[in-house]
Design an enzyme around this catalytic site. Structure first.
Site, PDB file in Angstrom:
ATOM      1  N   CYS A  96       0.840  -1.204   0.000  1.00 25.84           N
ATOM      2  CA  CYS A  96       0.000   0.000   0.000  1.00 25.84           C
ATOM      3  C   CYS A  96       0.871   1.248   0.000  1.00 25.84           C
ATOM      4  CB  CYS A  96      -0.986  -0.036   1.173  1.00 25.84           C
ATOM      5  SG  CYS A  96      -2.323   1.161   0.989  1.00 25.84           S
ATOM      6  N   HIS A 220      -3.579  -5.526   0.748  1.00 27.41           N
ATOM      7  CA  HIS A 220      -2.945  -5.784   2.044  1.00 27.41           C
ATOM      8  C   HIS A 220      -2.899  -7.269   2.367  1.00 27.41           C
ATOM      9  CE1 HIS A 220      -2.639  -1.661   3.707  1.00 27.41           C
ATOM     10  NE2 HIS A 220      -3.680  -1.400   2.946  1.00 27.41           N
ATOM     11  N   GLU A 222      -1.236  -8.610   4.644  1.00 18.73           N
ATOM     12  CA  GLU A 222      -1.166  -8.799   6.102  1.00 18.73           C
ATOM     13  C   GLU A 222      -2.549  -8.736   6.744  1.00 18.73           C
ATOM     14  OE1 GLU A 222      -0.776  -6.020   4.606  1.00 18.73           O
ATOM     15  OE2 GLU A 222      -1.241  -4.294   5.877  1.00 18.73           O
TER      16      GLU A 222
END
Lengths: 268, 1009
Positions: A96, A220, A222
């Site tokens: 990002c 993302h 994560e």
């Protein structure tokens, strides 16, 4: 087993650092959150790490365009250390805001070091959007080994529209197999908004450098480490095209971090 | 020297900002605009070489891939000829350039200066930014003005840069230079002032103090034999303001109520014997001493939950999370500032409430935000917008942007909220902002010690936000926008983010003894509070300033954002300052905590304030206010005899309160921090309305936090008591609906009301506080914190518009095992659909009645004993895994709740109203659904409390029904394979038949902006 050392780079406005560390830890790495001032002051050295992760957030408020100020800080203050880091065959991932920083510092596409050849600009919708997207992985990138053909991750950004300086840059990305992820539908077909959430050129969601070791993406990974992060984990198949997971299983993003960790284990 | 740089997109690049504004202009009803182009403008001041300037532009300010720039030097100096030619406007082209007013914080300045320093360039002294719009299309002067004023700028913080003549360069008319301040001690002549003069002083100084309070201050200084300084008077006004002291809630109230009777279930205040006799009313009177203590806080005291860690003491309420952590929760309002400048008001509202958990105990890490708004309808005609107010659509867009900006940049997920609409919010929107934080158990308490240093950290102090606390303690008028402009500010979330990061580092190193935030009242209230028990001395000249020219008093009461005050033992000071310096956060020692029991302020060695803490914190005179609640009977709408209720369901789904808020929710990052378990949107394509949200604050633990809210001002038109009851029921229902339980749930109250000096306003406030008391106690959920925002009235031409008294109940629950969370969308065809809980004829205040422009009288009530049993039974059933989906039945009743489940899951339903347990009134004996006279629309759209729609797979039918043994529930029907939503009425005939597509479209369309 030896744990690769990951530096999660922080500065004013970084905000996905802890969950990125969590993802790397879960993948078997040892992580440290390091403020960029510790590198510029010489208290810490980039050379002590094998992976550099630039997490999401709004570095310096993204006030001069997303990631710009930190990108310049890398270019003007840490360029020697970074060049060495890359030359040593180590890994970099930017997620990002991290992707925006890699692109604006010229580390990606990385063909002419520290020279910006692409950009991530304001979404066509002119607003920040948080939504889940399907991604098709295509390149021979270190970070995307053994991924299923289509994965599912969230995006959350206002400036994620990938563009290149010119057609030549795009052509080179294609020729070298540097386009890592493209936005698509659940079956891998290319589709317009909202499947492509920002209007990115050719649905590009993530790219890598020629070596496949420097990788940046808008979504993302994560945020999809565990099954319960999937927006439909409370549903059961066949209602979910995206292979809804059982509570005990893992999310699509984890493999990306595992790939990074495994690469370091095998090569260092 | 000044340099101006204008940056635009290269030709062929999609100008998303320009396009967005073009759309907004169309919304204003102006269709002649063909194109809008946006340019970012930077004005740099300093001595900069040409080479450096080029580098600044090309390496920093401009994204060369997609942008180009023009460099314009100051007129009279060497100018770029190409530029001047390009500046000539063609026919039908208009330029509007918007710049910040002097003194308004420009958040971009700091990052730009940093970026320039990183390039190794010295000599740039200041940076200002502006936005420039090139508008193409035939526009009369009047329309251009409309576009500017309604869309492009807010005169409180910005101005239009004066258009330049041909060939000249338009520069901001705001001087970049600073003023200097010469110390001059100002005293106010109170001792010689008459009552009339006292009131005049209060009004002129914007102190918002009444006569009794002014007299009290006069008497105090009489004893001292001197007049107060301006600073002393201000300090007392800040400390005694409604905003800081909550004198209405803590004062004495003479209360009288008259309820209509006899309606079954109309519960008078049972605290005094009913004096009504045979009259048509139930009359009660009561003397109340401290409403807060006797209702809200009394619940907590009576329940005495062992997991309540710190309640009503600190900046937020604290409860236990697990063996290692506590969590805290606070909800604030920022209504007045948001009315005047929606972006800045909401922005600093979020920024302010984040500092509450951060200032709780020794500091909690913020883990989630919740935001609830009330606006006037976005389609309100401009003619209905009072002078001095902004149009509700602009207010809403600004508020959402403000919340988005601050929350997202802080990296705090905004996971819960609600938006409601009513015309009476036109001058006074409500903006509730809440934050939950988490902290280690041993960091949950603070204690300042004598000798500790006073340290201010974070942002610098400027002239912004002066008089915010007192300003929000009075009504708005159409002049507020001019006289109170100092109260409006914009935030700098990155400043707060780095402050929060470093505070938590310093906390973990045990470097300070206490912390609190600088909110309303600024240093005045933060330092004053911390030193209340002992005494404190502050050197105001040591406070770092944004610019010179501030007087000692301005420094003391400024409400500049992003600042906190900590008390630091002397031996830790060096290490502490190093922690902050390490991440470029300013921290300055400004004084010391003393044992004098005095507030002493100095400026350059001059004593400018010398007040006794005792007087400051306990000297406020007791005031008794009158309160009166007289219930009125509202007109009932004519019975709707339509056989086909499909159009009504569709209209309800399109009601602004009910329709999809996806446009808002997606602009908030609701997944940052990675703990998201139940997101605000859920469904087969992730777009259905979740009830509550669930997050895991500790990523490697299964424990979760559920956050929900209950708000419905419409019931308050009938009876604020039942409004409060319904809000609590709704907030708790949502927790149950996502698989939570009542075991560890705490609630927060936020009252937004009109002027409490008017007996009818205060009367309804009192009645709702009693509703809070009875129902929260009945459910066994303690209040842990709360806030009131009174004086939400707007006076135009002497006529006062009050908002509907609005109570927000926010609930927080600890969830043992997040793997057991449940979502609201239909999962599989063939599954059974139940309604749990009884439906009553309670259409009063419903959204269905609102379709007919009526309020009605049968307000939904809560049978708290029965409700609690239902909630507990459903918790057990979800814990056993018997429930596949569950949805809270609220606005729009069974009809809306079931339809939402169906279209969110992409699956049809067939339902039979005859199976719904029904009774005429909440407290009536249970009846049969087929009771004569009951209509289909009553069952479908009544908003009776304590009900759920539940999906259960057939294999679990027996177990599920056993779990609900003895409680009211009905097997309404099942999930079908078709894409149709069908409901059979009491007569067995179809009363609703609609495609999922049509229903979803009706629900999504209104706010698809």
């Amino acid at each position: 087993m030896r744990k690769p050392k990951v530096c999660i780079l922080r500065t004013a406005g970084t905000n996905c650092d802890k969950e990125t560390a969590f993802a790397f830890n879960k993948a078997g790495a040892k992580t440290q959150l390091v403020h960029i001032n510790r590198f510029s002051s010489g208290e810490k050295s980039l050379g002590d790490y094998q992976i550099l992760a630039i997490p999401g957030g709004f570095s310096y408020g993204d006030d001069l365009g997303a990631g710009k100020v930190l990108a310049n800080e890398l270019r003007f203050k840490l360029s020697d250390d970074l060049s060495k880091f890359v030359a040593d065959g180590k890994l970099i991932i930017g997620i990002c805001n991290g992707f925006q920083i890699l692109v604006k510092s010229g580390l990606l596409p990385g063909n002419k070091r520290f020279k910006q050849e692409a950009s991530l600009i304001i979404n066509d919708s002119a607003k920040f959007e948080d939504r889940w997207v399907y991604l098709k992985s295509q390149a021979k990138c270190v970070w995307t080994k053994d991924l299923p053909e289509v994965i599912y991750l969230p995006v959350a950004h206002g400036e994620g529209k990938f563009v290149t300086k010119d057609k030549a840059v795009l052509g080179r990305l294609k020729k070298n197999g540097q386009i890592v992820f493209r936005y698509c539908d659940e079956e891998g077909r290319s589709r317009p908004y909202p499947y492509n959430p920002n209007g990115a050129l050719e649905n590009i969601a993530g790219i890598c450098d020629e070596t496949g070791r420097i990788f940046g993406l808008m979504p993302h990974p994560e945020r999809h480490i565990e099954a319960h992060q999937h927006p439909r984990w409370t549903g059961k198949p066949p209602f979910d095209f995206a292979r809804a997971k059982q509570v005990t299983s893992i999310g699509d993003g984890l493999q990306i971090f595992r790939n990074g960790v495994e690469f370091i284990r095998n090569n260092f | 020297m000044l340099y101006k740089i204008e940056i635009t997109d290269k030709p062929g690049i999609f100008d998303a900002v320009g396009e967005g504004i073009k759309k907004d202009i169309l919304d204003l009803g102006i269709s002649s605009v063909k194109d809008v182009h946006f340019a970012q403008v930077y004005t740099l001041e300093g001595n900069i070489s040409d080479g450096d300037l080029k580098q600044i532009c090309e390496e920093l300010l401009v994204d060369k891939i997609v942008q180009e720039y023009e460099l314009i030097s100051r007129p009279g100096l060497e100018s770029n000829s190409r530029t001047n030619q390009d500046r000539v406007l063609k026919q039908g082209e208009h330029i509007i350039e918007v710049a910040y007013n002097p003194g308004v914080m420009d958040p971009v300045e700091e990052s730009t200066l940093k970026g320039i320093r990183d390039l190794g360039i010295e000599g740039v002294e200041s940076v200002r930014t502006a936005k420039k719009y090139l508008i193409k299309g035939k526009l009369p002067e009047g329309q251009l003005k409309t576009i500017s004023e309604k869309l492009l700028y807010n005169k409180l913080i910005q101005h239009i840069v004066k258009p330049a003549g041909k060939g000249t360069v338009p520069f901001g008319d705001s001087p970049l230079t600073e003023h200097t301040y010469q110390f001059n001690l100002v005293t106010v002549d109170l001792l010689g002032a008459s009552d009339k003069k006292l009131l005049e002083l209060s009004k002129r100084g914007q102190l918002f103090l009444n006569l009794a309070e002014m007299r009290q201050i006069k008497d105090y200084f009489k004893k001292l034999g001197r007049n107060p300084t301006d600073c002393e008077l201000e300090t007392v006004a800040q400390t005694w303001s409604e905003h800081c002291y909550h004198k209405t809630f803590r004062g004495k109230i003479d209360y009288k109520e008259e309820l209509l009777k006899p309606k079954i279930g109309t519960v008078p205040l049972a605290r005094k014997k009913n004096e009504g006799g045979d009259s048509p009313c139930l009359r009660t009177t009561k003397k109340i001493d401290n409403l807060l203590k006797s209702t809200i806080m009394e619940v907590t005291k009576k329940l005495d939950k062992p997991w309540c860690v710190s309640v009503f003491k600190d900046n937020s309420g604290v409860i236990r999370f697990d063996d290692k952590y506590n969590v805290c929760f606070k909800v604030e309002t920022h209504n007045h500032p948001s009315a005047l400048e929606p972006f800045g008001g909401a922005n600093t509202g979020v920024g302010g409430v984040i500092r509450d958990p951060l200032g709780t105990g020794l500091g909690a890490k913020p883990i989630l935000n919740t935001d609830v708004f009330c606006f006037a309808p976005p389609k309100l005609p401009f003619s209905k917008v009072p002078q001095g107010s902004l149009h509700p659509k602009r207010v809403m867009k600004g508020v959402v942007s403000g919340v988005r900006d601050y929350g997202n940049k802080m990296g705090i997920p905004t996971i819960n909220g609600a938006i409601l609409f009513h015309e009476h919010f036109v001058g006074n929107p409500l903006v509730y902002c809440g934050t939950v934080g988490i902290m280690p158990k041993d960091k949950s308490f603070k204690k300042t010690n004598v000798g500790d240093l006073v340290v201010v950290v974070g942002g610098r102090t400027g002239r912004d936000g002066i008089h915010g606390a007192t300003f929000s303690s009075g009504e708005l008028t159409h002049e507020s926008e001019t006289i109170s402009s100092g109260a409006v500010q914009i935030g700098n979330p990155i400043q707060e983010k780095k402050m929060a990061d470093t505070i938590l580092q310093a906390r973990d190193k045990n470097l300070y003894s206490a912390i609190t935030d600088c909110g309303a009242g600024g240093l005045s209230s933060a330092v004053g509070e911390m030193g209340a028990e002992m005494g404190v001395r502050v050197d105001l000249d040591k406070v770092p300033l944004k610019y010179s020219g501030l007087s000692y008093m301005e420094i003391w009461i400024s409400e500049s954002q992003e600042r906190m005050v900590i008390s630091v033992p002397k031996e830790n000071i060096e290490e502490l300052l190093a922690v902050f310096a390490g991440e470029n956060v300013e921290a300055s020692v400004i004084g010391e905590f003393t044992d004098t029991k005095k507030l002493e302020l100095c400026y350059d060695g001059n004593l400018v304030c010398d007040l006794d803490m005792g007087f400051l914190h306990d000297g406020i005179p007791d005031i008794e206010k009158k309160a009166e609640f007289i219930q009125t009977r509202h007109i009932e709408p004519k019975a709707n005899t339509a056989k086909n209720l499909t159009p009504y369901l569709t209209k309800l789904l399109s009601h602004y309160d009910i329709c999809s808020k996806e446009w808002v929710i997606r602009q908030y990052d609701h997944e940052v921090q990675g703990g998201s378990v139940v997101k605000p949107l859920s469904g087969i394509v992730n777009d259905g309305p979740s009830d509550a949200s669930v997050v895991k604050p500790v990523l490697d633990s299964k424990k979760g936090i559920i956050v929900s809210n209950g708000i419905n001002f419409r019931y308050g038109f009938i009876d604020p008591y039942w409004m409060a009851a319904s809000c609590i029921d709704e907030a708790l229902r949502q927790i149950i609906a996502v698989g939570g339980s009542l075991k560890e749930v705490a609630v927060l109250d936020n009252f937004c009301w009109g002027n409490p000096d008017k007996p009818d306003r205060l009367g309804s406030l009192v009645r709702s506080a009693y509703g809070c008391y009875d129902i929260a106690k009945g459910f066994g959920v303690p209040f842990i914190s709360g806030k009131d925002s009174l004086y939400n009235e707007y006076t135009v031409n002497g006529k006062s518009l009050a908002i509907p008294g609005t109570l927000l109940i926010s609930a927080i629950a600890v969830m043992e095992d997040t793997d057991k969370a449940i979502s609201m969308y239909a999962k599989e065809s063939g599954d059974l659909i139940y309604v749990v809980g009884e439906t009553a004829d309670e259409l009063g205040g419903s959204h269905y009645f609102d379709l007919f422009g009526a309020i009605g009288n049968n307000v939904p009530k809560v049978d708290v004993k029965k409700a609690k049993l239902i909630f507990e039974a459903l918790s057990k059933a979800s814990d056993k895994g018997l429930i596949r989906a569950m949805h809270d039945c609220s606005e729009g009743g069974i009809g809306v709740a079931a339809a939402e489940m169906a279209f969110s899951g992409g699956l049809g339903m067939e339902l039979f109203l005859s199976e719904a347990p029904f009774k005429s009134d909440c407290f009536a004996p249970s009846g049969l659904a087929m009771t004569a006279g009951v209509r289909n629309d009553t069952i479908l759209f009544s908003e009776s409390n304590s009900r759920f729609i539940v999906e259960v797979s057939k294999k679990n039918q027996k177990q599920f029904e056993k779990a609900l043994d003895g409680l009211p529930f009905g097997l309404l029907g099942c999930v079908s394979k078709s894409k149709e939503f069908k409901v059979y009425g009491l007569d067995g005939k179809i009363c609703i038949a609609a495609s999922l597509f049509d229903l979803k479209e009706a629900w999504q369309k209104p706010l698809r902006w």
